[in-house]
Design a protein around this motif. Structure first.
Motif, PDB file in Angstrom:
ATOM      1  N   GLN A  20       0.823  -1.209   0.000  1.00 51.46           N
ATOM      2  CA  GLN A  20       0.000   0.000   0.000  1.00 51.46           C
ATOM      3  C   GLN A  20       0.857   1.258   0.000  1.00 51.46           C
ATOM      4  O   GLN A  20       0.566   2.213  -0.724  1.00 51.46           O
ATOM      5  N   ARG A  21       1.929   1.260   0.778  1.00 48.35           N
ATOM      6  CA  ARG A  21       2.824   2.421   0.801  1.00 48.35           C
ATOM      7  C   ARG A  21       3.504   2.579  -0.552  1.00 48.35           C
ATOM      8  O   ARG A  21       3.739   3.693  -1.010  1.00 48.35           O
ATOM      9  N   PHE A  22       3.811   1.467  -1.214  1.00 48.56           N
ATOM     10  CA  PHE A  22       4.393   1.554  -2.551  1.00 48.56           C
ATOM     11  C   PHE A  22       3.400   2.193  -3.517  1.00 48.56           C
ATOM     12  O   PHE A  22       3.765   3.050  -4.326  1.00 48.56           O
ATOM     13  N   GLN A  23       2.128   1.801  -3.410  1.00 52.98           N
ATOM     14  CA  GLN A  23       1.097   2.399  -4.257  1.00 52.98           C
ATOM     15  C   GLN A  23       0.977   3.897  -3.987  1.00 52.98           C
ATOM     16  O   GLN A  23       0.858   4.696  -4.922  1.00 52.98           O
ATOM     17  N   HIS A  24       1.029   4.292  -2.714  1.00 51.58           N
ATOM     18  CA  HIS A  24       0.975   5.711  -2.366  1.00 51.58           C
ATOM     19  C   HIS A  24       2.174   6.455  -2.947  1.00 51.58           C
ATOM     20  O   HIS A  24       2.050   7.604  -3.386  1.00 51.58           O
ATOM     21  N   THR A  25       3.330   5.793  -2.944  1.00 49.80           N
ATOM     22  CA  THR A  25       4.536   6.383  -3.512  1.00 49.80           C
ATOM     23  C   THR A  25       4.354   6.625  -5.008  1.00 49.80           C
ATOM     24  O   THR A  25       4.726   7.687  -5.524  1.00 49.80           O
ATOM     25  N   LEU A  26       3.769   5.656  -5.702  1.00 54.58           N
ATOM     26  CA  LEU A  26       3.546   5.827  -7.143  1.00 54.58           C
ATOM     27  C   LEU A  26       2.560   6.952  -7.426  1.00 54.58           C
ATOM     28  O   LEU A  26       2.743   7.712  -8.386  1.00 54.58           O
ATOM     29  N   VAL A  27       1.531   7.089  -6.608  1.00 54.17           N
ATOM     30  CA  VAL A  27       0.574   8.186  -6.782  1.00 54.17           C
ATOM     31  C   VAL A  27       1.272   9.530  -6.578  1.00 54.17           C
ATOM     32  O   VAL A  27       1.081  10.464  -7.367  1.00 54.17           O
ATOM     33  N   ALA A  28       2.093   9.626  -5.537  1.00 55.20           N
ATOM     34  CA  ALA A  28       2.827  10.871  -5.282  1.00 55.20           C
ATOM     35  C   ALA A  28       3.798  11.170  -6.427  1.00 55.20           C
ATOM     36  O   ALA A  28       3.940  12.325  -6.848  1.00 55.20           O
ATOM     37  N   LEU A  29       4.461  10.135  -6.942  1.00 58.15           N
ATOM     38  CA  LEU A  29       5.371  10.316  -8.071  1.00 58.15           C
ATOM     39  C   LEU A  29       4.608  10.810  -9.295  1.00 58.15           C
ATOM     40  O   LEU A  29       5.047  11.722  -9.999  1.00 58.15           O
ATOM     41  N   ASN A  30       3.455  10.218  -9.548  1.00 57.89           N
ATOM     42  CA  ASN A  30       2.624  10.651 -10.665  1.00 57.89           C
ATOM     43  C   ASN A  30       2.216  12.110 -10.502  1.00 57.89           C
ATOM     44  O   ASN A  30       2.290  12.896 -11.453  1.00 57.89           O
ATOM     45  N   ASP A  31       1.794  12.487  -9.302  1.00 58.45           N
ATOM     46  CA  ASP A  31       1.403  13.879  -9.055  1.00 58.45           C
ATOM     47  C   ASP A  31       2.572  14.832  -9.306  1.00 58.45           C
ATOM     48  O   ASP A  31       2.390  15.910  -9.866  1.00 58.45           O
ATOM     49  N   LEU A  32       3.781  14.422  -8.900  1.00 58.12           N
ATOM     50  CA  LEU A  32       4.956  15.260  -9.119  1.00 58.12           C
ATOM     51  C   LEU A  32       5.251  15.410 -10.609  1.00 58.12           C
ATOM     52  O   LEU A  32       5.494  16.520 -11.097  1.00 58.12           O
TER      53      LEU A  32
END
Length: 96
Positions: A56-68
């Motif tokens: 789940q934290r990895f998924q959150h990381t990918l979402v944050a990366l996408n937003d960036l």
């Protein structure tokens, strides 16, 4: 994208971040990366307990990366866009 969950009504509301402040998004990405790394270490010793939250934290990381990336791309000049395309092509070539 941030989500706010009202604990009383269980309503979920999307909160737009200040689109002019890439640093806020980058800080969120850093936080998510740190959390993922911590749970990855914990999962190495106790996968049954920590693997789900690690993913789940990895998924959150990918979402944050996408937003960036989205925030950055909306501000890129033509030359920066060309550099971005070169970067993307080199990443894809490494995976092939």
């Amino acid at each position: 994208m941030l989500l706010h969950i009202n604990k009383n009504s269980s309503m979920v509301q999307r909160i737009e971040e200040d689109s002019n402040d890439i640093a806020i998004i980058a800080a969120r990405l850093s936080n998510e990366l740190g959390g993922w790394a911590q749970y990855k270490e914990l999962a190495a010793n106790n996968a049954a307990r920590y693997e789900t939250i690690m993913v789940q934290r990895f998924q959150h990381t990918l979402v944050a990366l996408n937003d960036l990336v989205v925030a950055m791309r909306t501000r890129m000049t033509e030359k920066e866009e060309a550099q971005w395309q070169n970067f993307c092509n080199s990443v894809i070539a490494k995976e092939a």
